[in-house]
Design a protein around this motif. Sequence first.
Motif, short mmCIF file in Angstrom:
data_model
loop_
_atom_site.label_atom_id
_atom_site.label_comp_id
_atom_site.label_asym_id
_atom_site.label_seq_id
_atom_site.Cartn_x
_atom_site.Cartn_y
_atom_site.Cartn_z
N THR A 1 -11.29 -5.65 -24.33
CA THR A 1 -10.06 -5.25 -25.04
C THR A 1 -10.02 -3.73 -25.21
O THR A 1 -9.47 -3.24 -26.19
N PHE A 2 -10.56 -2.99 -24.25
CA PHE A 2 -10.75 -1.55 -24.45
C PHE A 2 -9.43 -0.79 -24.58
O PHE A 2 -9.38 0.29 -25.19
N ASP A 3 -8.32 -1.33 -24.05
CA ASP A 3 -7.03 -0.64 -24.17
C ASP A 3 -6.14 -1.26 -25.24
O ASP A 3 -4.95 -0.99 -25.30
N GLY A 4 -6.75 -2.10 -26.10
CA GLY A 4 -5.99 -2.72 -27.18
C GLY A 4 -5.14 -3.90 -26.74
O GLY A 4 -4.31 -4.39 -27.52
N ARG A 5 -5.36 -4.39 -25.52
CA ARG A 5 -4.58 -5.48 -24.97
C ARG A 5 -5.50 -6.64 -24.61
O ARG A 5 -6.71 -6.51 -24.59
N GLU A 6 -4.88 -7.77 -24.29
CA GLU A 6 -5.64 -8.88 -23.74
C GLU A 6 -5.95 -8.60 -22.27
O GLU A 6 -5.24 -7.86 -21.60
N LYS A 7 -7.04 -9.13 -21.78
CA LYS A 7 -7.44 -9.04 -20.37
C LYS A 7 -7.51 -7.59 -19.86
O LYS A 7 -7.09 -7.29 -18.74
N SER A 8 -8.04 -6.69 -20.68
CA SER A 8 -8.10 -5.27 -20.31
C SER A 8 -8.87 -5.06 -19.01
O SER A 8 -8.47 -4.24 -18.16
N LEU A 9 -10.00 -5.75 -18.85
CA LEU A 9 -10.83 -5.54 -17.66
C LEU A 9 -10.09 -5.95 -16.38
O LEU A 9 -10.15 -5.24 -15.37
N LEU A 10 -9.43 -7.09 -16.43
CA LEU A 10 -8.70 -7.54 -15.24
C LEU A 10 -7.56 -6.59 -14.92
O LEU A 10 -7.34 -6.23 -13.76
N ARG A 11 -6.82 -6.18 -15.94
CA ARG A 11 -5.70 -5.26 -15.72
C ARG A 11 -6.18 -3.96 -15.08
O ARG A 11 -5.57 -3.46 -14.12
N ALA A 12 -7.28 -3.42 -15.59
CA ALA A 12 -7.80 -2.17 -15.04
C ALA A 12 -8.31 -2.36 -13.62
O ALA A 12 -8.14 -1.48 -12.76
N ALA A 13 -8.90 -3.51 -13.35
CA ALA A 13 -9.50 -3.74 -12.03
C ALA A 13 -8.47 -3.85 -10.92
O ALA A 13 -8.76 -3.55 -9.76
N VAL A 14 -7.24 -4.27 -11.25
CA VAL A 14 -6.22 -4.46 -10.21
C VAL A 14 -5.02 -3.55 -10.43
O VAL A 14 -3.94 -3.78 -9.88
N SER A 15 -5.19 -2.49 -11.22
CA SER A 15 -4.06 -1.64 -11.59
C SER A 15 -3.40 -0.97 -10.40
O SER A 15 -2.21 -0.61 -10.46
N ASP A 16 -4.14 -0.77 -9.31
CA ASP A 16 -3.57 -0.11 -8.13
C ASP A 16 -2.75 -1.05 -7.26
O ASP A 16 -2.10 -0.59 -6.30
N LEU A 17 -2.76 -2.35 -7.57
CA LEU A 17 -2.13 -3.33 -6.69
C LEU A 17 -0.78 -3.82 -7.17
O LEU A 17 0.00 -4.36 -6.37
N LEU A 18 -0.46 -3.66 -8.44
CA LEU A 18 0.69 -4.35 -9.04
C LEU A 18 1.69 -3.39 -9.64
O LEU A 18 1.34 -2.28 -10.07
#
Length: 605
Positions: free
Chosen positions: A501-518
């Motif tokens: 939850t490092f960015d204050g959101r749910e699923k922070s790790l997944l979001r960061a890991a695929v941020s360049d794709l979506l």
Amino acid sequence: MCGIAGWVDFTGDLTGERAVASAMTETMVLRGPDSAGVWLAPHAALGHRRLAVIDVEGGLQPMTAEESAVLTYSGEVYNFRELRTQLEAKGHRFRTRSDTEVVLRGYLEWGEDVVDRLNGIYAFALWDIRREELLLVRDRMGVKPLFHYPLPGGGLLFGSEPKAILAHPQARRTVDADGLREIFTIAQTPGLSLYKGMHEVRPGEVVRVRRTGLTKRRYWKLEAREHTDDLDTTVRTVRGLLDDIVERQLVSDRPLCSLLSGGLDSSALTALALQHGDIRSFAVDFAGYAEHFTPDEMRGSPDGPFVQDAVRHLNPDHTDTLLDTAELTDPRLRADVMRAWEYPQFSGDMNTSLYMLFRAIQGHSTVALSGESADEVFGGYAWFHLPRAVQAPTFPWLVVMMQKQRPDDLFSPQLREQLDVTAYEKDRYQEALAEVPHVPRASARERRMREISYLHLSRFVNMLLDRKDRLSMAHGLEVRVPFCDHRLVEYVFNTPWAFKTFDGREKSLLRAAVSDLLPASILERRKSPYPATQDPGYGKALRGTLSELVAGGTAPVLPLLDTDAVQRLLATPAEDSASTVTRLSMEMVLDLNAWLQSQALDVEV
């Protein structure tokens, strides 16, 4: 994916029991529409229904090797090519290109330890001809189902689905108090089934059946490990795992697609798959849903606009499947869903719409990638982040899902008192809590969030995986779940909650890991569960069906109901009795009745 079934009996001769073994196997013709096979020996009968995905021509089953062992197998092993290379180096020669033969020859080389080398989703039964013993094996996360039913004298029945076991004349068609408690609890207990005397092989478990009896061994379970990677390394590791997992799971000799909901999970998988070539995607929606959508505490937005954003950005070959209320309320369709899943639920329209989506995909694709379990792995559900749910002394999802209604609201006070589902939930919660592995010196917050994660990975995701397997396989569709890869599950389970939850959101790790794709719209979208119809006509149709059921007077669920409560509901204005809360209570009555009816079950409470 296939369906498997069989029978072990050390006291008789099964070589003349082809008709019974075939009857058990043929209950799963929908799981395996491509071919069938039965293998018989004096003390073992193995059956197989095949959905051909890899080596369409060569992978027929049950498969034997050198008169030493015979295998009936369901699933996919994604690292079968590496294992085949290792086995060939040890002198093994292969007749097929299938992963089935790799598992079989892996057993000849490594024995039971072959399970430690498998990466995939599978459930299989292996009869060792030399030793006259049976192994039942289920994958680590329990993606593929497998049940067994001990018989007097040390024998045993097994099958991918309960219906295969219930086709045997020695299996009783009975649901007892614990079976009803499991239904009303909304927390699936590993190892149990809804049927008296029947058990489910636990995820990551080997069941061994010998003349001397039955033994069980867990070959995999979640373990606590110190997480030493920093945040940037953790994000890179998650992405690296996802890249490898998706690439492995694209292997198929039949057409493959993705299930695209416009959420983070399914959009990420579709984007990762497209890095390796074109892919077809499918989405489900309800007629008029987006135009008349009303936000609630579970769903803040409709899927449709986000699906279109994903399609514009990623450019898959996309198909929308549009559903209407009239078909969703068809009692025949509800009965089809119950026959497929063999599990009554109070979320009927979501089950029915998923069944309809898989039916629409049938004929276009044989394999589908699904984002199932990302919420359990990365902490996506709302109740991961609600203090009252996190702090509650029960399964956290019950705090949200059961706050306005319970599945047994329309059942008789005597039955509810006898079952005491609340006490049952408390006991099962404490059992699960006692299993949680902890790391030393963790803060109270980190310890609790590790417990919450474990509860989801061991008690909640089971129901969703069962549902997706059973409803998809009813249409000969193999659904693969990349987020269930055990390497990813192990790594993220041991990642601190502060990272998740490092960015204050749910699923922070997944979001960061695929941020360049979506696209930004999907990366910023809040979690929204699988859609449920908001059409008031759906609730009114349920009310009409319930009224007909009561008036008929012969429905098997009637003796379990609170007649006064049902009559009060039917006496209220149609608009009130069609509300979402009331609708859920009606769903459970109708689903339970369809289940009892479709299986011709006896109820013992």
